[in-house]
Structure formats: structure tokens, C-alpha cells
Design a protein around this motif. Structure first.
Motif, PDB file in Angstrom:
ATOM      1  N   LEU A 114      -8.302   8.801   0.753  1.00  0.00           N
ATOM      2  CA  LEU A 114      -7.725   9.303  -0.414  1.00  0.00           C
ATOM      3  C   LEU A 114      -8.699   9.109  -1.794  1.00  0.00           C
ATOM      4  CD1 LEU A 114      -3.946   7.851  -0.120  1.00  0.00           C
ATOM      5  CD2 LEU A 114      -4.646  10.287  -0.327  1.00  0.00           C
ATOM      6  N   HIS A 171      -2.757  14.008  -0.339  1.00  0.00           N
ATOM      7  CA  HIS A 171      -2.405  13.154   0.922  1.00  0.00           C
ATOM      8  C   HIS A 171      -2.563  14.212   2.164  1.00  0.00           C
ATOM      9  CE1 HIS A 171      -0.759   9.849  -1.173  1.00  0.00           C
ATOM     10  NE2 HIS A 171      -0.399   9.278   0.055  1.00  0.00           N
ATOM     11  N   HIS A 188      -0.223   7.666  -4.720  1.00  0.00           N
ATOM     12  CA  HIS A 188       1.051   8.092  -4.762  1.00  0.00           C
ATOM     13  C   HIS A 188       1.630   8.270  -6.280  1.00  0.00           C
ATOM     14  CE1 HIS A 188       2.153   5.456  -0.860  1.00  0.00           C
ATOM     15  NE2 HIS A 188       1.812   6.850  -0.675  1.00  0.00           N
ATOM     16  N   ASP A 237      -4.133   3.693  -2.095  1.00  0.00           N
ATOM     17  CA  ASP A 237      -2.982   4.306  -1.543  1.00  0.00           C
ATOM     18  C   ASP A 237      -1.810   4.506  -2.773  1.00  0.00           C
ATOM     19  OD1 ASP A 237      -1.255   5.721   0.031  1.00  0.00           O
ATOM     20  OD2 ASP A 237      -1.060   4.189   1.350  1.00  0.00           O
ATOM     21  N   HIS A 263      -6.290   5.257   5.510  1.00  0.00           N
ATOM     22  CA  HIS A 263      -5.636   6.074   4.545  1.00  0.00           C
ATOM     23  C   HIS A 263      -6.061   6.033   3.017  1.00  0.00           C
ATOM     24  CE1 HIS A 263      -2.812   8.965   3.339  1.00  0.00           C
ATOM     25  NE2 HIS A 263      -1.967   8.076   2.545  1.00  0.00           N
ATOM     26  N   GLY A 264      -6.252   4.863   2.629  1.00  0.00           N
ATOM     27  CA  GLY A 264      -6.971   4.681   1.246  1.00  0.00           C
ATOM     28  C   GLY A 264      -8.039   5.086   1.122  1.00  0.00           C
ATOM     29  N   ALA A 291       0.772  -1.283   0.098  1.00  0.00           N
ATOM     30  CA  ALA A 291      -0.055  -0.162  -0.060  1.00  0.00           C
ATOM     31  C   ALA A 291       0.866   1.407  -0.073  1.00  0.00           C
ATOM     32  CB  ALA A 291      -1.015   0.207   1.236  1.00  0.00           C
ATOM     33  N   THR A 292       1.530   1.375   1.035  1.00  0.00           N
ATOM     34  CA  THR A 292       2.141   2.903   1.450  1.00  0.00           C
ATOM     35  C   THR A 292       3.659   2.892   0.643  1.00  0.00           C
ATOM     36  OG1 THR A 292       3.548   2.356   3.187  1.00  0.00           O
ATOM     37  CG2 THR A 292       1.102   2.697   3.457  1.00  0.00           C
ATOM     38  N   CYS A 339      -8.278  -0.406  -0.096  1.00  0.00           N
ATOM     39  CA  CYS A 339      -7.624   0.729   0.267  1.00  0.00           C
ATOM     40  C   CYS A 339      -6.037   0.745   0.169  1.00  0.00           C
ATOM     41  CB  CYS A 339      -7.711   0.641   1.771  1.00  0.00           C
ATOM     42  SG  CYS A 339      -9.483   1.032   2.653  1.00  0.00           S
TER      43      CYS A 339
END
Length: 392
Positions: free
Chosen positions: A289, A271, A202, A198, A285-286, A145-146, A194
Motif C-alpha cells: 500500500l 487496495h 483504510h 494499512d 499488505h502494508g 493493522a487491518t 506495515c
């Protein structure tokens, strides 16, 4: 294209059963006592925890454990980890989990080596600057993900102040990251969605740039975005297909390791808009976003319509029509929203029962210690407030 320096020393160990080698890699990077940092019980249920423990023991590596990392990782746990490392003489950190675990580990790694007159939160996270030294760390990625497994950044939430902020420094790039897509099989569908949101964010944050003449990285970003768009639904439909999982895992790493923003200035407003939602409402977080990015697009696209036309055509295959530029742009944004919706994600705050009551507060908090927000179009408090209103 802008001048740039690309540096990423993270060694990626990718493939089946590679987590069994974690202890060997720690030894290669001269680790002698390890902090094993992880979240809840998922790594114990899927067997990763037992594999890591066996690898540490096989390599005669003493270790201490710190669990309890949650989505939107908490600064209080980082403080606990710093104290534990100092007390136990830890010289290497192994983060086993997703981005929240890795970001928390980075905060601990930096905090252990700070000078006595420095405050990790006030001096670094709040001012978005990075430390000059940190304990070495490695990761075993269980949630793609991140991209934190090879990035230089850490994002955490201070639950006392409800600020969610980041810091970044080369010293926080992991020494190695182990990625076995098979360890991602047990992720629930919503978490897959999610994570893919993310990853896509990005890529889009880098894509929407004010920098001209960056066609090479444009093309790499477009190919990466199409990979996410093609494989995210398949990962949900076929959760134990190794080849599908491998595509998602690798694009997630490349999306945030610095390669795709070489020579260009990215825009991270979406973000930061999401960070305020996450800090107050503790959402994933996802999913945040998926709400903030389309709203940001609707607010800023007139700043550079040509880039949004290119996004619609090259990424979403919207047919070209020179006399219908705005229709093309809005159709591209619509297809992004439809993609998120088909993954089961929200695209409006109201879908998470979040109303407008704290939008102004969030817009004000974004501007703390910042002259402006974003680079594609410079945003100020009123701009951020209007974007939140578009997301309602």
C-alpha cells in the motif's frame, strides 16, 4: 451526504489482560466447541497462546487447533479449516492473531455453512459478494493493522490461481474482539510500520470520495489520519509504551468498522492494486500500500484537485496558496511518501526488486469480474497499468 445504514454489532473488549476472558465471552455467545485459529509461533512466544488455552479450559470449552496462517492468508488453509470444523462439530471460531488470521477465520466461518451447490471461492471471493450465514467467531487481536476485528470483510489469496480477492457480509462481523495493546509489544518495527500503513490506507480510501458535503466524516478521518501519523513513529521508538500502543490499536479498529464511511462512497482502487502485487509477489499488505497509494494519487488528483488540496492542508499542514494549487497537492503526496520512507517502508516497486514485467498481467487481472475499478475516478485496465508504471 448519501443515504446510509450503519450496523456494527462487534463487542470490543479493550485493555490490559482482557484476553484472559476469551472463554467467558465464547460461552456468552453460546459456543460449545471451538476452532482455535492462529498463525505461526509468535503467540506461543509472547504467552498469549497459553493464556487463551487456560481460558478455554477454565470455561470447559473443548477445542481443536488450526495454525499456519501466513501474511496474504491462503485459500487452501481455509478449505482445510472448513473440513476440520465439519468433522469435529465446531460451532464457534476464535481467531488469535492479526488480520490474516481473522480473514482466514471468516472464510472458514462462511464456508462451513455454505450450501452443497455453492463454491466459496468462485461464488463469493471472485464476485466480491457475501454469504448470508456464517459460524459465529471472536478474535483476540495481536497485530493492529487491518481492522478485520470489527469489519465485515475477508481478503485471501488463492495460491493456485494467484488471485487475491475479498468478500464481505454482516454475518462475518466478529461477535466480540479482545484488544490488549500489551500483546502488541513484541511486534518487530517493520511489522508496526506495515500495520500503520494499512490503517492509514483504510482512512484514505474513505477520504477520497466523489460524495459532496461530508465534512463531519472528513473531520473524523482527518483526526484519525493525524493520529496514525503522530503515533506510528512513536510506536516504533517506544515499543512497550502502553498509551502509544493503545492509540494505534484503537484507531486501527475505528478505521475499518464502517463508521467513518457513513454517508460517503469510498475508493478502494489502491487496495485492489496492491492485492495483485501481494498475490504474485507475496509482499506484506502494508508495504504494498505504501507503493500503490502515492502512485494512485499522482494519477487521479486532477479528477478533483480541491479534495487533494484539503488533504494536503488539513492532514499534512501544507501552507495555503491559491495560485499554487498543484504545488500544494504534490507537496501533500510528497509528505505522505516521506512519512512511509521514515517508517522504513518502500514507496517504489523497484525497492522490492519488482520490475514492470508483470504490470500488464496485474492490470488485466484487476478487471476480472469488474466493470471498473475505483470510485473517486473510475479506472480501467490501461489506467491500472499506468498507475503500476508510476509505482515502478
Amino acid at each position: 451526504m448519501d443515504n446510509f445504514v450503519f450496523y456494527n454489532p462487534a463487542k470490543i473488549i479493550f485493555g490490559k489482560d482482557q484476553e484472559k476472558t476469551a472463554g467467558e465471552w465464547i460461552r456468552k455467545y453460546d459456543g460449545h466447541k471451538v476452532l482455535l485459529h492462529y498463525g505461526g509461533g509468535s503467540i506461543k512466544k509472547n504467552g498469549v497462546y497459553d493464556t487463551i488455552i487456560a481460558s478455554l479450559k477454565a470455561n470447559d470449552l473443548p477445542f481443536v487447533e488450526l495454525s499456519g496462517v501466513v501474511p496474504n492468508p491462503r485459500y487452501s488453509l481455509i478449505q482445510e479449516g472448513i473440513a476440520l470444523c465439519k468433522r469435529e462439530g465446531v460451532d464457534f471460531i476464535l481467531a488469535v492473531g492479526g488480520g490474516s488470521v481473522i480473514d482466514s477465520a471468516k472464510g472458514i466461518a462462511a464456508g462451513v455453512l455454505l450450501n452443497e451447490d455453492e463454491d466459496l471461492w468462485e461464488d463469493y471471493y471472485m464476485f466480491k459478494r457475501g454469504p448470508e450465514k456464517a459460524l459465529p467467531l471472536g478474535t483476540v487481536l495481536t497485530i493492529p493493522a487491518t481492522g478485520s476485528e470489527s469489519s465485515r470483510s475477508s481478503v485471501v489469496t488463492n495460491e493456485a490461481t494467484h488471485f487475491k480477492r475479498s468478500m464481505a457480509a454482516d454475518c462475518m462481523i466478529p461477535k466480540f474482539s479482545i484488544i490488549n495493546p500489551k500483546t502488541h509489544y513484541s511486534l518487530p518495527p517493520y511489522q508496526i510500520a506495515c500495520g500503520c500503513a494499512d490503517i492509514l490506507a483504510h482512512l484514505m480510501e474513505r477520504y477520497f470520495t466523489p460524495t459532496e458535503n461530508v465534512d463531519f466524516t472528513d473531520r473524523m478521518l482527518e483526526a484519525s489520519m493525524k493520529t496514525v501519523i503522530n503515533y506510528a513513529p512513536l510506536a516504533i521508538k517506544y515499543p512497550t509504551d502502553y498509551n502509544i500502543r493503545a492509540e494505534i490499536a484503537w484507531v486501527g479498529t475505528i478505521a475499518h468498522n464502517g463508521l467513518l464511511n457513513t454517508g460517503r462512497l469510498g475508493d478502494w482502487a489502491s487496495h485492489d492494486l496492491e492485492h495483485e502485487l501481494g498475490a504474485i509477489y507475496d509482499i506484506y499488505h502494508g508495504e504494498g500500500l505504501a507503493i500503490t497509494f502515492p502512485a494512485w494519487m499522482k494519477y487521479v488528483y486532477k479528477q478533483n484537485p480541491k479534495r487533494f488540496v484539503q488533504f494536503a492542508q488539513r492532514v499534512w499542514d501544507v501552507e495555503f496558496s491559491a495560485e499554487q494549487e498543484e504545488r500544494i497537492i504534490l507537496e501533500g503526496i510528497h509528505r505522505l511518501e516521506r512519512f512511509f520512507t521514515e517508517l522504513g517502508l518502500p514507496i517504489r516497486c523497484s525497492q522490492l526488486h519488482i520490475d514492470h514485467s508483470r504490470f500488464r498481467e496485474m492490470a488485466q487481472k484487476i478487471m476480472v469480474n469488474r466493470d471498473h475499478e475505483g470510485e473517486f475516478m473510475k479506472l480501467y485496465e490501461e489506467d491500472c497499468y499506468q498507475i503500476y508504471c508510476l509505482s515502478e
